[in-house]
Every structure is written in C-alpha cells, then in structure tokens.
Scaffold this motif. Structure first.
Motif, PDB file in Angstrom:
ATOM      1  N   ALA A   1       0.699  -1.221  -0.109  1.00 44.22           N
ATOM      2  CA  ALA A   1      -0.153  -0.016  -0.107  1.00 44.22           C
ATOM      3  C   ALA A   1       0.833   1.453  -0.106  1.00 44.22           C
ATOM      4  O   ALA A   1       0.623   2.284  -0.729  1.00 44.22           O
ATOM      5  CB  ALA A   1      -1.224   0.007   1.380  1.00 44.22           C
ATOM      6  N   ASN A   2       2.049   1.213   0.678  1.00 44.64           N
ATOM      7  CA  ASN A   2       2.829   2.339   0.830  1.00 44.64           C
ATOM      8  C   ASN A   2       3.459   2.689  -0.578  1.00 44.64           C
ATOM      9  O   ASN A   2       4.473   3.708  -0.582  1.00 44.64           O
ATOM     10  CB  ASN A   2       3.958   2.205   2.016  1.00 44.64           C
ATOM     11  N   ARG A   3       3.578   1.828  -1.437  1.00 44.83           N
ATOM     12  CA  ARG A   3       4.040   2.054  -2.759  1.00 44.83           C
ATOM     13  C   ARG A   3       3.200   2.324  -3.827  1.00 44.83           C
ATOM     14  O   ARG A   3       3.457   2.020  -5.055  1.00 44.83           O
ATOM     15  CB  ARG A   3       5.246   0.985  -3.249  1.00 44.83           C
ATOM     16  N   ASP A   4       1.748   2.456  -3.441  1.00 46.29           N
ATOM     17  CA  ASP A   4       0.831   2.578  -4.314  1.00 46.29           C
ATOM     18  C   ASP A   4       0.807   3.826  -5.347  1.00 46.29           C
ATOM     19  O   ASP A   4       0.477   4.782  -5.004  1.00 46.29           O
ATOM     20  CB  ASP A   4      -0.578   2.393  -3.663  1.00 46.29           C
ATOM     21  N   PRO A   5       1.022   3.690  -6.551  1.00 40.86           N
ATOM     22  CA  PRO A   5       1.238   5.009  -7.565  1.00 40.86           C
ATOM     23  C   PRO A   5      -0.193   5.735  -7.837  1.00 40.86           C
ATOM     24  O   PRO A   5       0.029   6.554  -8.069  1.00 40.86           O
ATOM     25  CB  PRO A   5       1.701   4.458  -8.833  1.00 40.86           C
ATOM     26  N   ALA A   6      -1.260   5.138  -6.986  1.00 42.85           N
ATOM     27  CA  ALA A   6      -2.322   5.719  -7.232  1.00 42.85           C
ATOM     28  C   ALA A   6      -2.508   6.769  -6.126  1.00 42.85           C
ATOM     29  O   ALA A   6      -3.287   7.824  -5.982  1.00 42.85           O
ATOM     30  CB  ALA A   6      -3.555   4.874  -7.112  1.00 42.85           C
ATOM     31  N   VAL A   7      -1.655   6.767  -5.220  1.00 41.84           N
ATOM     32  CA  VAL A   7      -1.625   7.558  -4.021  1.00 41.84           C
ATOM     33  C   VAL A   7      -0.415   8.403  -3.929  1.00 41.84           C
ATOM     34  O   VAL A   7      -0.261   9.582  -3.524  1.00 41.84           O
ATOM     35  CB  VAL A   7      -1.795   6.878  -2.795  1.00 41.84           C
TER      36      VAL A   7
END
Length: 402
Positions: free
Chosen positions: A319-325
């Motif tokens: 989650a901490n590497r999610d490009p959507a965020v």
C-alpha cells in the motif's frame, strides 16, 4: 490440457515477501491484479492503499484469531495464551481498557519531555563509533536505544536489561508463528513464562506515583488496573513492539539513505527535513509489512466475496508504494508531502508508540547526518528473516566524524 486459472496460478506466500531483499517488484505485480488477490491457504491479500486504509478501520474485520488456530501454530503452552491478551489482537471492550492504561505513557507532550534524555542516550551510544570509526548500526544503536528507553519507561532497571532483552527477542517468534518449528516452542514458552514472572514481580514491588508504567500501575485502583495478567502481557508486548518498530525504522532508513546519497546530502544540509524524513522512511521500506485480520461476517472487497472466518492480510508495504496515492513511489524523497503512509497501521490498532518511535528516529537520524561527514557500508548487511517485521540483524558501517 489447460488447467483452470484458479489452479494454474500459484498462490502467494505474503510472509516470504517481508523477508526478501526487495519485495517491492512483487508488490507491484500484485497491485496490477487489483486491490485483492488470493494468497496461500485460502488467505486474501489486500494490496491497494485505499482498500488497506479502509479495512484497517473496518469493524467487520477482527484482530483476534480463533484459539484453535493459535494452538495449531504455538501449541498449548504459555506462548499460546499470549496473543489473546494483547492490544494488537484484542477488540473492544478489552482493547479499550488495556490501551487506555498503556496510553498514559505515550502522549505527545509526555514523549517530547523525554527529548533531552533520549538525545543524551543517542550521543552516548554513538561515542565509541566516533573513536573507532565504525559501528554496527543494529547492535550498537538501533537495538540498545529503544530497549533502554522502553526499559526506563516501563520501570525495568538498566541492570536487568541484558536478562530481559534475549527473552523478548525469543518472544518475537510468537508473531511469526507460521515459521515456528515445533522444537522451538519450548524456548518460546520458557521465555514467556520467565518474562511474566519478572514483570509481575516488577509491578508488585513498584513505587506508587513515579513516572514509569509500573509506578502508574501501583498508584491505580483495582478498577483502573483491570486484569493484572492482561496488563502484564501488554507490557511484554509494549517492550517487544517498541524496540522492533524503532529497530526497523532506523536500520531500513539508514540503508535507504546509503542507497540514495543525494537524500543523505539533503538531510545534512537541512536537518529540519528529519521530521518528514521519518514518514518517508516508514513509507519507503515499512518496518511492519503486513497486518492480519479475520472476517467476522461476510464482506465484499474489490469485487471478491470473503466468507466469515477467512484470513485477510493487509499488505502495508504494498500500500505504501501504491502509485495511485504516491507520486514516484519507488523514489526516496525526504520532503514528500503529503505522505499518507500506513507505516504505523491505522484504526483502533494504530501503533501506540508512534510519538516515541518518531522521537527516537528524529534524534538518531539528526545525529547520524550532522555528526558524521562520511557513512559507508563496512561489510555485508544481514537482513532479518521474519514474516511481518522488516529490519536488519547486522548493518556494519564505516563512519568519520564531522
């Protein structure tokens, strides 16, 4: 003959990813499949930031596991009881009482008042390295710093630290039970039993009214204390969680800086970056890679129906590497803002020691960046093998004082 997709596609063992040198390409592949993918043994893996963040706060997922599952992995000794009585796995109302007691020691003003003492301890631990020109960041700093601070916070005398720490490290195997071999259970049971006896005696003999958690316990009424055995186990968990998170933050963060020397130079030139840097270290290579929940009722996630009783693993590292965020998620950027990372979890089980971990991290990285003009690897680093906690066992460095 072509096998059905559900059979042909290999299941993912998420606990193996946390141990690997670089799990992030695999996390990227999983994210491309959607917010939820199937793991081993019927487990569901949640990999998108939005879904993980929401589920950390979703009351339809429980943090406790059936006793049958715990006994299957930990046996029937003292270690099998331990996970059922700590804030990490409890839900309200038990969780509320224990967290309220422990939270007395972790408010931000109280933690900030510890700054001079923690800063002095950081300097004391780094002093030998200034003379020797080398240190093992883990054994010389990343472990003794949080261990000493948390010992003092609980009320454990410094003289007892060397007896307590090895048993707390043994206790950590409770949280990696899937990889615990049957012949290792006796050692974990013995460690849990010894620690319980030690902390029970510590609470019994504590001086009421001092600033330690033991002193607060001694001054509390029976109603405020609640179940003593539960408080004892939560103090053991606090000791474990406090040093594990900080050890991972310091060691993972240092490796990230060594691999991104431009960011280390930025921190040297502008030490005020240390606060956003802590958030970036927690995002970039999270000390806690995953959190396990159990569906207490049927729930639909990302188009998948998850039945009651199914295990759901929330992959914080993915989650901490999610490009959507996150823009450029694979890049380390100490000034990244906003930075809604999930490195401390979320919801009811958001890390209790967040303020203390931040303080120790800020003081450590300030001292490393401003106190040494050169920091470089000085031998092979050894990554720790754990199914959910990501850190190093050994990190030898050559240093030169500023």
């Amino acid at each position: 003959m072509t096998l059905p997709d559900a059979v042909a596609r290999p299941r993912i063992a998420a606990v193996d990813l946390a141990c690997s040198d670089d799990p992030y390409p695999e996390y990227e592949r999983l994210r491309a499949q959607g917010p939820v993918v199937r793991g081993e043994f019927g487990q569901w893996l949640v990999v998108h930031h939005g879904a993980v963040s929401a589920l950390l706060r979703d009351g339809r997922l429980a943090s406790h596991f059936p006793r049958e599952f715990i006994r299957l992995t930990l046996g029937h000794g003292p270690a099998a009881e331990f996970p059922t009585r700590i804030v990490l796995t409890q839900d309200p109302p038990e969780h509320t009482h224990a967290r309220r007691f422990l939270g007395q020691a972790f408010g931000t003003p109280r933690v900030r008042a510890m700054t001079p003492a923690v800063a002095a301890l950081v300097e004391e631990l780094l002093a030998p390295a200034r003379d020797a020109g080398r240190l093992d960041l883990v054994t010389d700093l990343a472990v003794p710093l949080p261990v000493t601070v948390i010992c003092r916070l609980i009320g454990i005398p410094d003289a007892d630290r060397d007896q307590v720490l090895p048993r707390v490290i043994e206790l950590a195997q409770v949280f990696d039970a899937a990889n615990l071999k049957p012949d290792e259970r006796d050692g974990v049971d013995a460690a849990v039993g010894w620690l319980r006896e030690y902390v029970t005696a510590l609470l019994r003999d504590a001086t009421p009214g001092d600033s330690t958690l033991a002193g607060m316990f001694a001054a509390a009424t029976p109603e405020e204390r609640g179940d003593v055995a539960t408080i004892v186990d939560n103090l053991l968990f606090l000791f474990h969680a406090g040093f594990e998170t900080t050890m991972g933050l310091v060691s993972n963060g240092c490796v990230a800086l060594l691999r991104n020397p431009d960011q280390l130079d930025r921190l040297r030139r502008d030490p005020t970056l240390v606060r956003p840097a802590i958030d970036e270290f927690l995002r970039f290579d999270s000390p806690i890679q995953n959190a396990i929940r159990v569906a207490r009722e049927p729930i639909e996630i990302g188009g998948h129906k998850i039945r009651t009783g199914r295990s759901v693993m929330l992959l914080l590292g993915a989650a901490n590497r999610d490009p959507a965020v996150f823009d450029r998620p694979a890049e380390l950027d100490l000034s990244r803002t906003p930075n809604p990372h999930l490195g401390f979890g979320g919801g009811l089980h958001h890390c209790l020691g967040t303020a203390l971990a931040r303080l120790m991290g800020e003081l450590t990285f300030t001292a490393l960046a401003t106190g040494f003009r050169d920091i470089a690897p000085d031998g092979d680093a050894l990554r720790r093998q754990h199914g959910s906690l990501r850190s190093f066992e050994r990190l030898p460095l050559a240093v030169r004082s500023a």
